[in-house]
Design a protein around this motif. Structure first.
Motif, PDB file in Angstrom:
ATOM      1  N   ALA A 152      -4.696   3.728  -4.450  1.00  0.00           N
ATOM      2  CA  ALA A 152      -4.263   2.688  -5.385  1.00  0.00           C
ATOM      3  C   ALA A 152      -3.102   1.878  -4.807  1.00  0.00           C
ATOM      4  O   ALA A 152      -3.082   0.650  -4.901  1.00  0.00           O
ATOM      5  CB  ALA A 152      -3.862   3.324  -6.715  1.00  0.00           C
ATOM      6  N   GLY A 153      -2.159   2.563  -4.190  1.00  0.00           N
ATOM      7  CA  GLY A 153      -1.015   1.866  -3.614  1.00  0.00           C
ATOM      8  C   GLY A 153      -1.327   1.153  -2.318  1.00  0.00           C
ATOM      9  O   GLY A 153      -0.541   0.314  -1.866  1.00  0.00           O
ATOM     10  N   ALA A 154      -2.487   1.486  -1.724  1.00  0.00           N
ATOM     11  CA  ALA A 154      -2.838   0.896  -0.436  1.00  0.00           C
ATOM     12  C   ALA A 154      -3.634  -0.399  -0.571  1.00  0.00           C
ATOM     13  O   ALA A 154      -3.734  -1.165   0.388  1.00  0.00           O
ATOM     14  CB  ALA A 154      -3.642   1.914   0.385  1.00  0.00           C
ATOM     15  N   LEU A 155      -4.194  -0.664  -1.725  1.00  0.00           N
ATOM     16  CA  LEU A 155      -5.141  -1.768  -1.885  1.00  0.00           C
ATOM     17  C   LEU A 155      -4.541  -3.180  -1.997  1.00  0.00           C
ATOM     18  O   LEU A 155      -5.268  -4.158  -1.764  1.00  0.00           O
ATOM     19  CB  LEU A 155      -6.026  -1.515  -3.109  1.00  0.00           C
ATOM     20  CG  LEU A 155      -7.156  -0.502  -2.893  1.00  0.00           C
ATOM     21  CD1 LEU A 155      -7.834  -0.166  -4.224  1.00  0.00           C
ATOM     22  CD2 LEU A 155      -8.186  -1.044  -1.912  1.00  0.00           C
ATOM     23  N   PRO A 156      -3.282  -3.368  -2.381  1.00  0.00           N
ATOM     24  CA  PRO A 156      -2.784  -4.737  -2.571  1.00  0.00           C
ATOM     25  C   PRO A 156      -3.034  -5.712  -1.421  1.00  0.00           C
ATOM     26  O   PRO A 156      -3.373  -6.880  -1.697  1.00  0.00           O
ATOM     27  CB  PRO A 156      -1.280  -4.520  -2.817  1.00  0.00           C
ATOM     28  CG  PRO A 156      -1.242  -3.221  -3.536  1.00  0.00           C
ATOM     29  CD  PRO A 156      -2.295  -2.375  -2.843  1.00  0.00           C
ATOM     30  N   PRO A 157      -2.902  -5.325  -0.142  1.00  0.00           N
ATOM     31  CA  PRO A 157      -3.205  -6.327   0.899  1.00  0.00           C
ATOM     32  C   PRO A 157      -4.655  -6.814   0.843  1.00  0.00           C
ATOM     33  O   PRO A 157      -4.926  -8.007   1.067  1.00  0.00           O
ATOM     34  CB  PRO A 157      -2.935  -5.564   2.208  1.00  0.00           C
ATOM     35  CG  PRO A 157      -2.053  -4.441   1.837  1.00  0.00           C
ATOM     36  CD  PRO A 157      -2.419  -4.059   0.446  1.00  0.00           C
ATOM     37  N   ALA A 158      -5.580  -5.898   0.536  1.00  0.00           N
ATOM     38  CA  ALA A 158      -6.993  -6.297   0.445  1.00  0.00           C
ATOM     39  C   ALA A 158      -7.243  -7.178  -0.778  1.00  0.00           C
ATOM     40  O   ALA A 158      -8.050  -8.114  -0.729  1.00  0.00           O
ATOM     41  CB  ALA A 158      -7.881  -5.045   0.381  1.00  0.00           C
ATOM     42  N   ILE A 159      -6.549  -6.883  -1.880  1.00  0.00           N
ATOM     43  CA  ILE A 159      -6.700  -7.709  -3.082  1.00  0.00           C
ATOM     44  C   ILE A 159      -6.228  -9.135  -2.799  1.00  0.00           C
ATOM     45  O   ILE A 159      -6.897 -10.116  -3.154  1.00  0.00           O
ATOM     46  CB  ILE A 159      -5.897  -7.088  -4.244  1.00  0.00           C
ATOM     47  CG1 ILE A 159      -6.451  -5.706  -4.596  1.00  0.00           C
ATOM     48  CG2 ILE A 159      -5.942  -8.003  -5.477  1.00  0.00           C
ATOM     49  CD1 ILE A 159      -5.579  -4.932  -5.581  1.00  0.00           C
ATOM     50  N   ALA A 160      -5.065  -9.244  -2.165  1.00  0.00           N
ATOM     51  CA  ALA A 160      -4.536 -10.572  -1.858  1.00  0.00           C
ATOM     52  C   ALA A 160      -5.429 -11.305  -0.855  1.00  0.00           C
ATOM     53  O   ALA A 160      -5.635 -12.523  -0.959  1.00  0.00           O
ATOM     54  CB  ALA A 160      -3.112 -10.439  -1.310  1.00  0.00           C
ATOM     55  N   TRP A 161      -5.955 -10.568   0.121  1.00  0.00           N
ATOM     56  CA  TRP A 161      -6.869 -11.162   1.111  1.00  0.00           C
ATOM     57  C   TRP A 161      -8.107 -11.708   0.391  1.00  0.00           C
ATOM     58  O   TRP A 161      -8.562 -12.827   0.646  1.00  0.00           O
ATOM     59  CB  TRP A 161      -7.259 -10.104   2.130  1.00  0.00           C
ATOM     60  CG  TRP A 161      -8.078 -10.582   3.294  1.00  0.00           C
ATOM     61  CD1 TRP A 161      -9.381 -11.002   3.260  1.00  0.00           C
ATOM     62  CD2 TRP A 161      -7.661 -10.685   4.666  1.00  0.00           C
ATOM     63  NE1 TRP A 161      -9.801 -11.353   4.505  1.00  0.00           N
ATOM     64  CE2 TRP A 161      -8.769 -11.171   5.400  1.00  0.00           C
ATOM     65  CE3 TRP A 161      -6.482 -10.410   5.335  1.00  0.00           C
ATOM     66  CZ2 TRP A 161      -8.713 -11.372   6.775  1.00  0.00           C
ATOM     67  CZ3 TRP A 161      -6.429 -10.607   6.710  1.00  0.00           C
ATOM     68  CH2 TRP A 161      -7.529 -11.090   7.414  1.00  0.00           C
ATOM     69  N   ALA A 162      -8.648 -10.911  -0.511  1.00  0.00           N
ATOM     70  CA  ALA A 162      -9.835 -11.334  -1.273  1.00  0.00           C
ATOM     71  C   ALA A 162      -9.519 -12.526  -2.164  1.00  0.00           C
ATOM     72  O   ALA A 162     -10.372 -13.398  -2.370  1.00  0.00           O
ATOM     73  CB  ALA A 162     -10.351 -10.166  -2.113  1.00  0.00           C
ATOM     74  N   ALA A 163      -8.304 -12.572  -2.706  1.00  0.00           N
ATOM     75  CA  ALA A 163      -7.921 -13.699  -3.555  1.00  0.00           C
ATOM     76  C   ALA A 163      -7.932 -15.006  -2.769  1.00  0.00           C
ATOM     77  O   ALA A 163      -8.298 -16.062  -3.288  1.00  0.00           O
ATOM     78  CB  ALA A 163      -6.539 -13.448  -4.147  1.00  0.00           C
ATOM     79  N   LYS A 164      -7.544 -14.934  -1.503  1.00  0.00           N
ATOM     80  CA  LYS A 164      -7.461 -16.151  -0.688  1.00  0.00           C
ATOM     81  C   LYS A 164      -8.808 -16.555  -0.104  1.00  0.00           C
ATOM     82  O   LYS A 164      -9.129 -17.757  -0.010  1.00  0.00           O
ATOM     83  CB  LYS A 164      -6.453 -15.923   0.449  1.00  0.00           C
ATOM     84  CG  LYS A 164      -6.203 -17.144   1.332  1.00  0.00           C
ATOM     85  CD  LYS A 164      -5.116 -16.809   2.354  1.00  0.00           C
ATOM     86  CE  LYS A 164      -4.838 -17.973   3.293  1.00  0.00           C
ATOM     87  NZ  LYS A 164      -3.769 -17.629   4.262  1.00  0.00           N
TER      88      LYS A 164
END
Length: 302
Positions: A152-164
């Motif tokens: 859960a704590g590791a996913l934010p970079p992938a979420i932001a990448w997907a957002a862009k």
């Protein structure tokens, strides 16, 4: 979960509600999410970037509030957490639950409107995984709680990448993997120092269930996996010369500190030996920050 009686000693302040959001954890999530957004290919849209990072931050806060709502019985027992707003009697549990649920919905809706289904779906999965899978299940049932729950704590970079970009590639997966394998040695180094607290709260952390020696060995094993993994972004182009230098030198020092912990008696109640675990815990924060700061600098300025 045991019942925790609520006795309000004074009216809750704004800082109590901010504390429910775990701002220190949120800062790491926001930082790694920002790096994921900047590192993703394509022009940086400031409006989209702000909305995505804001949604990630709010989701992290929501997860923190839900965690504190469910874990208030544990927090009341442990010295590190007994002054949190709920066990200290400043915020009712029901308010923390409503705050967490409200912020969860707001964050996912914001991400959906700003960045689309993939990023919003990943964000919703992250909240669910932290609040339900980790907090309600893994934390109280297995010594592998922080290993699996670390996703859960590791996913934010992938979420932001997907957002862009609306997609995922090997680079965001590598960033997630680095944080994922960083979490066990980082957290277990701390748990060696707080073994008695976890035992009192009946939380099956590794030092409690398998002892300090087995924990030190696991810390070293994960450090051996993490150090070469952190160099991998150099070969995909995600990291450049600065990143590679930090990954090699920092990774070698990380393994050295983990070796010092392995050969010590950290976690066995000897203050001088515990210092080695404390050194590793402190350096692990600097190490992860330096890795992602290097990506941010190289991709942001490149």
């Amino acid at each position: 979960m045991a019942d925790v009686s609520f006795t309000q000693e004074r009216p809750a302040s704004a800082s109590d509600y901010v504390a429910l959001l775990k701002p220190r954890v949120m800062s790491l999530v926001v930082f790694t999410g920002l790096v994921g957004y900047v590192a993703a290919p394509g022009p940086n849209d400031l409006v989209l970037g702000f909305a995505a990072i804001l949604a990630i931050a709010v989701a992290a806060g929501a997860s923190g509030a839900l965690n504190m709502w469910f874990d208030s019985d544990i927090d009341a027992v442990m010295s590190r957490t007994r002054l949190r707003p709920i066990p200290a009697g400043r915020v009712p549990r029901e308010e923390a639950l409503m705050l967490g649920l409200t912020l969860s919905v707001l964050s996912v809706v914001t991400m959906q409107l700003a960045a689309g289904e993939l990023a919003a779906g990943l964000l919703a999965f992250t909240i669910f995984f932290y609040a339900v899978v980790y907090t309600m299940w893994l934390k109280r049932s297995t010594p592998q709680n922080i290993v699996i729950g670390g996703l859960a704590g590791a996913l934010p970079p992938a979420i932001a990448w997907a957002a862009k970009t609306g997609s995922l590639t090997i680079d965001p997966v590598l960033m997630v993997a680095i944080i994922f394998f960083w979490t066990p040695p980082h957290f277990w180094a701390l748990s060696l120092l707080q073994k008695n607290d976890y035992a009192a709260a009946k939380v099956p952390m590794l030092p409690v269930t398998h002892g300090a020696k087995a924990t030190r060995l696991q810390i070293f094993a994960y450090s051996l996996l993490l150090a070469p993994l952190a160099v991998a972004p150099v070969f995909t182009g995600l990291g450049g010369l600065v990143y590679g230098s930090i990954a090699v030198v920092g990774g070698a020092f990380f393994v050295f500190l983990a070796m010092r912990v392995l050969t010590s008696r950290a976690g066995e109640g000897v203050p001088a030996e515990d210092k080695r675990a404390r050194d590793l815990f402190g350096f692990s924060i600097l190490y992860l920050f330096a890795l992602f700061a290097a990506i941010l600098a190289e991709r942001g300025l490149g």
